[in-house]
Scaffold this active site. Structure first.
Site, PDB file in Angstrom:
ATOM      1  N   CYS A   1       0.825  -1.207   0.000  1.00  0.00           N
ATOM      2  CA  CYS A   1       0.000   0.000   0.000  1.00  0.00           C
ATOM      3  C   CYS A   1       0.857   1.254   0.000  1.00  0.00           C
ATOM      4  O   CYS A   1       0.336   2.369  -0.083  1.00  0.00           O
ATOM      5  CB  CYS A   1      -0.903   0.038   1.221  1.00  0.00           C
ATOM      6  SG  CYS A   1      -2.022  -1.347   1.313  1.00  0.00           S
TER       7      CYS A   1
ATOM      8  N   CYS B   1      -2.928   8.722   6.225  1.00  0.00           N
ATOM      9  CA  CYS B   1      -1.648   8.728   6.951  1.00  0.00           C
ATOM     10  C   CYS B   1      -1.880   8.960   8.439  1.00  0.00           C
ATOM     11  O   CYS B   1      -1.220   8.343   9.284  1.00  0.00           O
ATOM     12  CB  CYS B   1      -0.730   9.824   6.417  1.00  0.00           C
ATOM     13  SG  CYS B   1      -0.314   9.631   4.683  1.00  0.00           S
TER      14      CYS B   1
END
Lengths: 413, 126
Positions: free
Chosen positions: B37, B105
């Site tokens: 990812c 994030c």
């Protein structure tokens, strides 16, 4: 010679576009205000002088690929040329068949055009590539049917610089009586191309990849042995043998022609410099860093393209770290669905390496100092980011990363 | 992509980069994300009397991922485990002015903290 602008990063994205060579600009200048006639005006001297300039440029564009000037159709660029080649041939020869063959690593403008044609009811075969990015010729042979109209294989890949064996592909196509189109946007002026020797029927060319202006390109359309015909995309005044109507842009065409002339004269000498720079960078990176992977092949690659993956650091953060270099990355983490390069994935590179790829483009105006500075920067920043990377630490501890059960259900991917 | 000054600051001068001894009883380790990812975060905490006395991280990921984990270690240092567990990803988003495409994030950083606390707790439960 072009001087580097002190406020800008080192330009290493020559596959995206190139600056217009100052010699080309100079050649173009009179054709804006002074020599402005419409090349299609047959009734007066303004038209004649523009026509003369256009035909001279057409000859330069043709000579680089051993073609006849009459076989060159000017377009707005390689995207239009690819559209015209694929849509034009598949429509014109619709009574002959409905099948086209292309390759997984083609530029988007070929892939998307091929997909569009599939939606319109045509049959599409997309060939896979081998690890170095080349196609398997046996697979190509086996894919051709009696319904196949067109085979489209790019000359040089834009991401990895891989050169396809156009001569072998052309021979197969000629033997089987199918049209061979090549997208040569990245190949034209960089590697030897010969439409006779390679049996190429259609070739897309771009002006701005060879230090010419943007907004101009060409499609080579074979007129003899065999004659290839196309249904036009743009109808109108019947310019360019009726295949591409619209008033010709004399300044852009003159610039394109001059760029082609210079390329023919200088490409071999220039290639020597590019190979020297590329080898310098590749060898130093390999010597001073571990786990550097070449995407593509030194043997089948063009001189000006060095596409590398740096294992265990992510591409976007590396781009940010080397912001003093204007490069392009195979990783494009700009949306919720993080997309790796489809070209690298098709070459069998894992997601990890596809995420860490950087394309370094070296071109006519690259200097030795720039290459040295770029190499220093990459070595410094790769080391810095690896010190930050948990994957690097695990790798150094000898942990096989593929044995770890990653928790990848979160994070928006 | 244009990053905020705070992201660039954390990216260029990351705080608390490093490794704690993951075998230690007092250390909890969280490893979240996946290489495929493009993001892997490892966040570690050292705990004394229920308080986080030290935190370290290493991150494989984009600039926002590195900045999010750097900021996360700063935020949890000195906090109790309960306080650290309450930290929400939106605090990171706001502090770093992350754009919507980079919110994952901050989510990953929140998960890394929780995972490190879990690891510590499970060691203590032994």
């Amino acid at each position: 010679m072009l001087n580097r602008r002190p406020d800008m990063p080192i330009y290493m994205d020559y596959q995206a576009t190139t600056p217009v060579d100052p010699r080309v600009v100079e050649k173009m200048m009179p054709f804006f205000s002074e020599i402005f006639g419409n090349a299609a005006s047959r009734t007066h001297a303004y038209g004649w002088e523009s026509e003369k300039a256009v035909e001279e440029a057409r000859t330069h564009v043709a000579e680089l690929i051993n073609a006849d000037a009459k076989d060159i159709i000017f377009t707005s660029g390689a995207t239009e040329s690819n559209n015209l080649a694929l849509k034009g041939a598949m429509d014109f020869y619709k009574d002959k068949g409905d099948h086209l063959i292309t390759v997984a690593t083609e530029h988007k403008c070929v892939i998307d055009t091929a997909r569009y044609l599939k939606q319109q009811g045509k049959k599409l075969t997309v060939l896979p590539v081998q690890e170095d990015g080349t196609i398997d010729l046996e697979e190509l042979k086996n894919s051709i049917t009696d319904q196949t109209v067109l085979v489209s294989v790019m000359g040089v890949n834009n991401e990895t610089g891989t050169v396809q064996d156009l001569k072998a592909i052309g021979q197969i196509c000629r033997e089987r009586g199918v049209i061979f189109h090549t997208d040569a946007a990245q190949a034209y002026g960089k590697v030897e191309l010969d439409v006779e020797d390679m049996n190429i029927d259609l070739m897309s060319i771009s002006g701005h990849k060879i230090y010419g202006p943007k907004g101009i390109g060409a499609l080579y359309v074979r007129r003899r042995k065999p004659r290839v015909r196309l249904t036009p995309l743009i109808h109108g005044g019947g310019q360019e043998r009726g295949m591409r109507s619209g008033t010709l842009s004399t300044p852009l065409i003159v610039g394109f022609g001059e760029a082609a002339r210079i390329a023919k004269e200088e490409m071999h000498e220039e290639a020597k410099k590019l190979i020297e720079f590329k080898s310098y960078m590749f060898n130093r990176l390999n010597k001073e860093l571990e786990e550097v992977y070449l995407n593509g092949s030194l043997e089948h690659g063009i001189p000006g393209n060095l596409n590398l993956s740096f294992a265990h650091i992510e591409g976007e953060s590396l781009m940010m770290a080397i912001k003093g270099l204007a490069v392009s990355s195979g990783s494009a983490c700009t949306s919720a669905s993080l997309e790796s390069s489809y070209v690298l994935l098709a070459m069998g590179k894992g997601d990890e390496l596809a995420h860490t790829s950087i394309r370094f483009g070296i071109g006519r105006f690259t200097t030795k100092e720039e290459i040295e500075e770029a190499t220093d920067t990459v070595i410094r920043e790769v080391n810095r980011l690896r010190d930050l990377s948990p994957l690097w630490e695990m790798f150094k501890e000898g942990i096989d990363l593929s044995t770890i059960e990653w928790n990848d259900e979160h994070g928006g991917h | 992509m244009a990053y905020s000054d705070k992201v660039i600051d954390h990216y260029e001068n990351p705080r608390n980069v490093g490794t704690l001894n993951k075998e230690s009883e007092n250390v909890g380790t969280g490893l979240v994300g996946a290489p495929a990812c493009g993001d892997v975060m490892r966040l570690q905490i050292e705990v004394k009397d229920d308080k986080i006395v030290d935190a370290k991280f290493k991150t494989f990921g984009c600039g926002s991922a590195i900045a999010s984990s750097s900021l996360a270690t700063e935020m949890i240092k000195g906090k109790t485990l309960d306080e650290a567990r309450e930290l929400k990803n939106m605090e990171i988003v706001e502090e770093l002015a992350l754009p919507p495409v980079k919110i994952h994030c901050s989510i990953l950083a929140e998960e890394a903290i929780k995972s490190a606390i879990e690891d510590y707790k499970s060691k203590q439960g032994k």
